[in-house]
Design a protein around this motif. Structure first.
Motif, mmCIF file in Angstrom:
data_model
loop_
_atom_site.group_PDB
_atom_site.id
_atom_site.type_symbol
_atom_site.label_atom_id
_atom_site.label_comp_id
_atom_site.label_asym_id
_atom_site.label_seq_id
_atom_site.Cartn_x
_atom_site.Cartn_y
_atom_site.Cartn_z
ATOM 1 N N THR A 164 0.840 -1.197 0.000
ATOM 2 C CA THR A 164 0.000 0.000 0.000
ATOM 3 C C THR A 164 0.876 1.248 0.000
ATOM 4 O O THR A 164 2.079 1.189 0.284
ATOM 5 C CB THR A 164 -0.907 0.033 1.245
ATOM 6 N N GLN A 165 0.262 2.372 -0.314
ATOM 7 C CA GLN A 165 0.995 3.647 -0.315
ATOM 8 C C GLN A 165 1.550 3.943 1.078
ATOM 9 O O GLN A 165 2.681 4.410 1.209
ATOM 10 C CB GLN A 165 0.048 4.770 -0.758
ATOM 11 N N ARG A 166 0.768 3.652 2.100
ATOM 12 C CA ARG A 166 1.185 3.940 3.478
ATOM 13 C C ARG A 166 2.389 3.074 3.877
ATOM 14 O O ARG A 166 3.368 3.582 4.443
ATOM 15 C CB ARG A 166 0.023 3.691 4.435
ATOM 16 N N LYS A 170 6.330 4.261 4.661
ATOM 17 C CA LYS A 170 7.036 3.915 5.900
ATOM 18 C C LYS A 170 8.393 3.276 5.599
ATOM 19 O O LYS A 170 9.394 3.570 6.268
ATOM 20 C CB LYS A 170 6.188 2.952 6.733
ATOM 21 N N LEU A 171 8.424 2.411 4.595
ATOM 22 C CA LEU A 171 9.683 1.771 4.213
ATOM 23 C C LEU A 171 10.693 2.786 3.705
ATOM 24 O O LEU A 171 11.898 2.704 3.999
ATOM 25 C CB LEU A 171 9.427 0.709 3.141
ATOM 26 N N VAL A 172 10.214 3.771 2.926
ATOM 27 C CA VAL A 172 11.094 4.832 2.428
ATOM 28 C C VAL A 172 11.669 5.646 3.591
ATOM 29 O O VAL A 172 12.873 5.939 3.628
ATOM 30 C CB VAL A 172 10.334 5.761 1.449
ATOM 31 N N VAL A 173 10.805 6.000 4.553
ATOM 32 C CA VAL A 173 11.253 6.767 5.721
ATOM 33 C C VAL A 173 12.301 5.987 6.506
ATOM 34 O O VAL A 173 13.343 6.533 6.913
ATOM 35 C CB VAL A 173 10.056 7.131 6.635
ATOM 36 N N ILE A 221 5.587 2.816 -4.001
ATOM 37 C CA ILE A 221 4.973 4.122 -4.285
ATOM 38 C C ILE A 221 4.754 4.296 -5.789
ATOM 39 O O ILE A 221 3.705 4.777 -6.227
ATOM 40 C CB ILE A 221 5.861 5.255 -3.735
ATOM 41 N N ALA A 222 5.759 3.900 -6.578
ATOM 42 C CA ALA A 222 5.653 4.026 -8.036
ATOM 43 C C ALA A 222 4.522 3.166 -8.591
ATOM 44 O O ALA A 222 3.813 3.570 -9.521
ATOM 45 C CB ALA A 222 6.981 3.635 -8.685
ATOM 46 N N ILE A 223 4.337 1.980 -8.027
ATOM 47 C CA ILE A 223 3.283 1.073 -8.492
ATOM 48 C C ILE A 223 1.893 1.628 -8.163
ATOM 49 O O ILE A 223 0.971 1.556 -8.976
ATOM 50 C CB ILE A 223 3.461 -0.324 -7.862
ATOM 51 N N ASN A 224 1.770 2.189 -6.963
ATOM 52 C CA ASN A 224 0.461 2.686 -6.510
ATOM 53 C C ASN A 224 0.078 4.025 -7.124
ATOM 54 O O ASN A 224 -1.110 4.341 -7.245
ATOM 55 C CB ASN A 224 0.462 2.829 -4.980
ATOM 56 N N ARG A 225 1.077 4.789 -7.493
ATOM 57 C CA ARG A 225 0.785 6.127 -8.015
ATOM 58 C C ARG A 225 0.505 6.071 -9.503
ATOM 59 O O ARG A 225 1.303 5.586 -10.289
ATOM 60 C CB ARG A 225 1.975 7.061 -7.753
#
Length: 312
Positions: A164-166, A170-173, A221-225
């Motif tokens: 999911t985007q969320r 979190k993984l990016v952070v 993020i790229a997949i969800n956006r």
């Protein structure tokens, strides 16, 4: 010793290696469901050799009139530049091998159960990502196996996990924090083992824990956006391989590193700004070079590449 500048440069390098992981990850995400395609391989081989031979020819021609170039031109360097396939361009070579192997990898993955797939990734993760945190050594490490490692991870995520985007954010952070807080680990490790250089080698690769989290997070993020296609972005995207091939050419790399001296910048903040500025300038120049090549040489060669692809 882990000086402030060395720590900043290590963090800068760690973020720089994110590009390698993302490229492998994105390639794997699409290759998992695709059939074998010879055009991708012939296109990459053409790009690799055309730039190697063009730059090599220009350098050879200039060596007769410019003393500086004549000094750095050696037989060994010329051989490495004119025959680029192999360890000299491990990144491109690894991608070609992945394109050749992906039908077989997909077959292997299709025969694995969810538990079996996760077991392979878990063992690989412990050996390559966790184990080096304490022992610094990399058992059975190969730059080419790195492609398969990331491929298996991305294939598992695509088959069994909904990023999911969320969760991706979190993984990016966590990945960013891991890279930014690396100086703390540097300090502890250097105090216990006096081995800053070895720890730096671990935190400067795609398989390290912070970058692995970043790769998965950014990929999610790229997949969800659902971003709209923009012509200028698509055009720049076609030059990314060329940017790598130009500035990583042995001739060009030798000249760049002889002129770019990080040691002359003592302030850590200025050091980062200097690195970003130099990278941006190199990136823009390489893009412009490739756009010219696309409009001239590539336009002439493209029909023959398509014709060659049609025979396989």
């Amino acid at each position: 010793e882990p000086t402030v500048n060395r720590v900043f440069m290590q963090i800068f390098t760690s973020f720089g290696n994110l590009g390698v992981g993302l490229f492998i990850g994105l390639s794997a995400y699409f290759l998992v469901d695709q059939r074998f395609n010879t055009y991708r391989i012939t296109h990459i081989l053409y790009q690799l050799h055309s730039y190697a031979w063009l730059i090599g020819g220009i350098i050879l021609a200039l060596s007769f009139s410019i003393p500086y170039i004549d000094e750095v031109l050696t037989k060994e360097l010329a051989y490495r530049a004119l025959f680029p396939l192999g360890l000299e361009n491990w990144y491109v070579t690894g991608h070609i091998l992945l394109l050749l192997a992906h039908p077989h990898l997909n077959y292997m993955i299709s025969k694995l159960s969810k538990r079996g797939h996760l077991s392979i990734i878990s063992i690989w993760f412990i050996v390559w990502t966790i184990f080096p945190l304490w022992y610094v050594t990399m058992p059975f490490y190969s730059k080419y196996l790195l492609f398969i490692y990331v491929y298996f991870i991305v294939a598992y995520l695509k088959k069994y996990v909904k990023l999911t985007q969320r969760t991706s954010t979190k993984l990016v952070v966590l990945g960013i924090l891991g890279n930014v807080l690396a100086p703390v680990w540097f300090g502890v490790f250097s105090y216990l083992r006096s081995d800053f250089a070895s720890m730096g080698r671990y935190l400067g690769h795609t398989y390290d824990l912070p970058n692995l989290l970043l790769v998965i997070g950014v990929l999610g993020i790229a997949i969800n956006r659902k971003a709209q296609s923009k012509p200028i972005i698509n055009k720049v995207a076609t030059t990314t391989l060329a940017v790598y091939l130009i500035h990583e050419n042995p001739f060009i790399r030798g000249m760049l590193w002889s002129k770019i001296d990080n040691a002359q910048v003592s302030n850590p903040v200025l050091l980062v700004m200097y690195g970003l500025l130099v990278s941006l300038v190199i990136f823009i120049i390489c893009i412009l070079i490739d756009l010219v090549k696309q409009a001239t040489i590539d336009r002439l060669v493209q029909p023959y590449l398509l014709k060659l692809d049609g025979r396989f």
